[in-house]
Design a protein around this motif. Structure first.
Motif, PDB file in Angstrom:
ATOM      1  N   PHE A   1     -10.218  33.547 -19.170  1.00 31.57           N
ATOM      2  CA  PHE A   1     -10.665  32.440 -20.009  1.00 31.57           C
ATOM      3  C   PHE A   1      -9.865  32.403 -21.305  1.00 31.57           C
ATOM      4  N   LYS A   2      -9.582  31.222 -21.760  1.00 33.83           N
ATOM      5  CA  LYS A   2      -8.884  31.019 -23.036  1.00 33.83           C
ATOM      6  C   LYS A   2      -9.777  30.166 -23.944  1.00 33.83           C
ATOM      7  N   THR A   3     -11.027  30.555 -24.052  1.00 30.73           N
ATOM      8  CA  THR A   3     -12.021  29.766 -24.753  1.00 30.73           C
ATOM      9  C   THR A   3     -12.472  30.473 -26.019  1.00 30.73           C
ATOM     10  N   THR A   4     -12.625  29.711 -27.083  1.00 29.05           N
ATOM     11  CA  THR A   4     -13.165  30.273 -28.311  1.00 29.05           C
ATOM     12  C   THR A   4     -14.683  30.373 -28.192  1.00 29.05           C
ATOM     13  N   LEU A   5     -15.292  31.138 -29.077  1.00 31.59           N
ATOM     14  CA  LEU A   5     -16.747  31.258 -29.082  1.00 31.59           C
ATOM     15  C   LEU A   5     -17.389  29.895 -29.306  1.00 31.59           C
ATOM     16  N   HIS A   6     -16.866  29.129 -30.243  1.00 27.81           N
ATOM     17  CA  HIS A   6     -17.413  27.800 -30.526  1.00 27.81           C
ATOM     18  C   HIS A   6     -17.320  26.888 -29.296  1.00 27.81           C
TER      19      HIS A   6
ATOM     20  N   VAL B   1     -21.712  25.594 -22.759  1.00 27.27           N
ATOM     21  CA  VAL B   1     -23.022  25.965 -22.217  1.00 27.27           C
ATOM     22  C   VAL B   1     -24.058  24.906 -22.581  1.00 27.27           C
ATOM     23  N   ASP B   2     -24.043  24.452 -23.836  1.00 24.38           N
ATOM     24  CA  ASP B   2     -24.987  23.416 -24.263  1.00 24.38           C
ATOM     25  C   ASP B   2     -24.821  22.150 -23.414  1.00 24.38           C
ATOM     26  N   LYS B   3     -23.594  21.711 -23.246  1.00 26.69           N
ATOM     27  CA  LYS B   3     -23.301  20.507 -22.456  1.00 26.69           C
ATOM     28  C   LYS B   3     -23.733  20.695 -20.996  1.00 26.69           C
ATOM     29  N   ALA B   4     -23.452  21.876 -20.426  1.00 26.27           N
ATOM     30  CA  ALA B   4     -23.804  22.127 -19.027  1.00 26.27           C
ATOM     31  C   ALA B   4     -25.315  22.139 -18.823  1.00 26.27           C
ATOM     32  N   LEU B   5     -26.061  22.753 -19.748  1.00 26.41           N
ATOM     33  CA  LEU B   5     -27.517  22.781 -19.610  1.00 26.41           C
ATOM     34  C   LEU B   5     -28.112  21.382 -19.726  1.00 26.41           C
ATOM     35  N   ARG B   6     -27.584  20.574 -20.631  1.00 24.83           N
ATOM     36  CA  ARG B   6     -28.059  19.181 -20.760  1.00 24.83           C
ATOM     37  C   ARG B   6     -27.765  18.394 -19.480  1.00 24.83           C
ATOM     38  N   ALA B   7     -26.567  18.562 -18.942  1.00 29.03           N
ATOM     39  CA  ALA B   7     -26.195  17.863 -17.707  1.00 29.03           C
ATOM     40  C   ALA B   7     -27.032  18.360 -16.532  1.00 29.03           C
TER      41      ALA B   7
ATOM     42  N   ALA C   1     -30.091  19.515 -16.661  1.00 26.77           N
ATOM     43  CA  ALA C   1     -31.425  18.921 -16.801  1.00 26.77           C
ATOM     44  C   ALA C   1     -31.417  17.480 -16.289  1.00 26.77           C
ATOM     45  N   LYS C   2     -30.402  16.742 -16.647  1.00 27.98           N
ATOM     46  CA  LYS C   2     -30.294  15.342 -16.209  1.00 27.98           C
ATOM     47  C   LYS C   2     -30.133  15.267 -14.687  1.00 27.98           C
ATOM     48  N   ASP C   3     -29.257  16.094 -14.133  1.00 28.36           N
ATOM     49  CA  ASP C   3     -29.017  16.093 -12.686  1.00 28.36           C
ATOM     50  C   ASP C   3     -30.281  16.466 -11.904  1.00 28.36           C
ATOM     51  N   SER C   4     -31.032  17.427 -12.417  1.00 27.62           N
ATOM     52  CA  SER C   4     -32.195  17.924 -11.674  1.00 27.62           C
ATOM     53  C   SER C   4     -33.449  17.103 -11.917  1.00 27.62           C
ATOM     54  N   GLY C   5     -33.445  16.313 -12.996  1.00 30.31           N
ATOM     55  CA  GLY C   5     -34.643  15.555 -13.328  1.00 30.31           C
ATOM     56  C   GLY C   5     -35.741  16.441 -13.893  1.00 30.31           C
ATOM     57  N   LYS C   6     -35.398  17.655 -14.279  1.00 26.11           N
ATOM     58  CA  LYS C   6     -36.346  18.626 -14.838  1.00 26.11           C
ATOM     59  C   LYS C   6     -35.834  19.056 -16.207  1.00 26.11           C
ATOM     60  N   GLN C   7     -36.715  19.076 -17.184  1.00 29.22           N
ATOM     61  CA  GLN C   7     -36.313  19.473 -18.531  1.00 29.22           C
ATOM     62  C   GLN C   7     -35.862  20.922 -18.591  1.00 29.22           C
ATOM     63  N   VAL C   8     -34.885  21.167 -19.445  1.00 26.59           N
ATOM     64  CA  VAL C   8     -34.488  22.525 -19.810  1.00 26.59           C
ATOM     65  C   VAL C   8     -34.923  22.685 -21.260  1.00 26.59           C
ATOM     66  N   THR C   9     -35.837  23.620 -21.503  1.00 25.63           N
ATOM     67  CA  THR C   9     -36.380  23.806 -22.848  1.00 25.63           C
ATOM     68  C   THR C   9     -36.293  25.273 -23.264  1.00 25.63           C
ATOM     69  N   GLY C  10     -36.599  25.535 -24.524  1.00 29.39           N
ATOM     70  CA  GLY C  10     -36.652  26.911 -25.024  1.00 29.39           C
ATOM     71  C   GLY C  10     -35.352  27.667 -24.875  1.00 29.39           C
ATOM     72  N   ILE C  11     -34.234  26.993 -25.066  1.00 28.75           N
ATOM     73  CA  ILE C  11     -32.928  27.638 -24.873  1.00 28.75           C
ATOM     74  C   ILE C  11     -32.660  28.639 -25.995  1.00 28.75           C
ATOM     75  N   VAL C  12     -32.377  29.873 -25.606  1.00 31.07           N
ATOM     76  CA  VAL C  12     -31.978  30.923 -26.551  1.00 31.07           C
ATOM     77  C   VAL C  12     -30.768  31.633 -25.961  1.00 31.07           C
ATOM     78  N   LEU C  13     -29.687  31.647 -26.712  1.00 29.12           N
ATOM     79  CA  LEU C  13     -28.503  32.408 -26.311  1.00 29.12           C
ATOM     80  C   LEU C  13     -28.536  33.709 -27.100  1.00 29.12           C
TER      81      LEU C  13
ATOM     82  N   GLN D   1     -18.670  31.852 -21.506  1.00 29.51           N
ATOM     83  CA  GLN D   1     -17.950  30.906 -20.650  1.00 29.51           C
ATOM     84  C   GLN D   1     -18.288  31.146 -19.172  1.00 29.51           C
ATOM     85  N   ALA D   2     -18.512  32.394 -18.790  1.00 30.20           N
ATOM     86  CA  ALA D   2     -18.932  32.698 -17.419  1.00 30.20           C
ATOM     87  C   ALA D   2     -20.306  32.075 -17.142  1.00 30.20           C
ATOM     88  N   ILE D   3     -21.201  32.129 -18.118  1.00 26.43           N
ATOM     89  CA  ILE D   3     -22.517  31.493 -17.965  1.00 26.43           C
ATOM     90  C   ILE D   3     -22.349  29.989 -17.761  1.00 26.43           C
TER      91      ILE D   3
END
Length: 194
Positions: free
Chosen positions: A26-31, A37-43, A45-57, A100-102
């Protein structure tokens, strides 16, 4: 809302730790990894029709330090489909690479959703059903936090508690696993030979 702290790292009890890390490609910065990860979790939730809540990294990245943490693991805790989930990765020596693996693991679930449907994702997510982060080994072994404890005391407490905790003695497999974890963690922290 989850009571899992972001710092220090809260690793799920049932997930083994990596003993030998490998360099990632991976050639990804922490930011950027955080944003992915934020974008993937939002997507997801949208794809599954189920909310993703209480996110803690949760990680050991905290404070103002230029040094990488000794333990670069990252655990993504969240609630989806009514259950707390945790995707934890410590395969790589840098937190941003584990994060990035997550991201890639979540994206794989999105691919499963597109090709197999919600029932396939529910099946694969059973492995991510989060068990609580482990207790402090002091507490599990019956010591007061901050007490001066040596390896002999740890072993004696373990043997004493195992007499009633072991499944053959009327205890449970889960209770014995928790006790084994506490002894192993105490040994690790007290520098016992492996």
């Amino acid at each position: 809302m989850s009571d899992i702290p972001e710092y220090p790292l809260q690793w799920p009890e049932a997930v083994p730790r990596t003993t030998q890390r490998v360099t990632s490609q991976f050639k990804t910065t922490l930011h950027a990894a955080l944003a992915n990860v934020d974008k993937a979790l939002r997507a997801f939730a949208k794809d599954s029709g189920k909310q993703v809540t209480g996110i803690v990294l949760s990680s050991n990245v905290g404070g103002l330090s230029l040094k990488a943490p000794a333990d670069p693991g990252v655990a993504a805790w969240f609630t989806w489909d009514g259950e707390q989930r945790c995707i934890a990765v410590d395969r790589y020596p840098k937190p941003q690479d584990n994060l990035q693996a997550i991201f890639h693991i979540i994206e794989a679930r999105r691919t499963e959703m597109r090709h197999g449907g919600l029932h396939v994702v529910r099946q694969t997510f059973k492995g991510f059903t989060a068990l609580p982060a482990p207790d402090d080994w002091f507490k599990v072994l019956g010591f007061k936090p901050g007490a001066t404890v040596g390896l002999n005391e740890v072993e004696a407490a373990f043997r004493s508690l195992a007499k009633n905790t072991h499944p053959d003695a009327g205890g449970s497999a889960a209770a014995m696993a928790r006790l084994n974890w506490a002894r192993d963690e105490a040994r690790r922290q007290l520098g016992a030979p492996q």
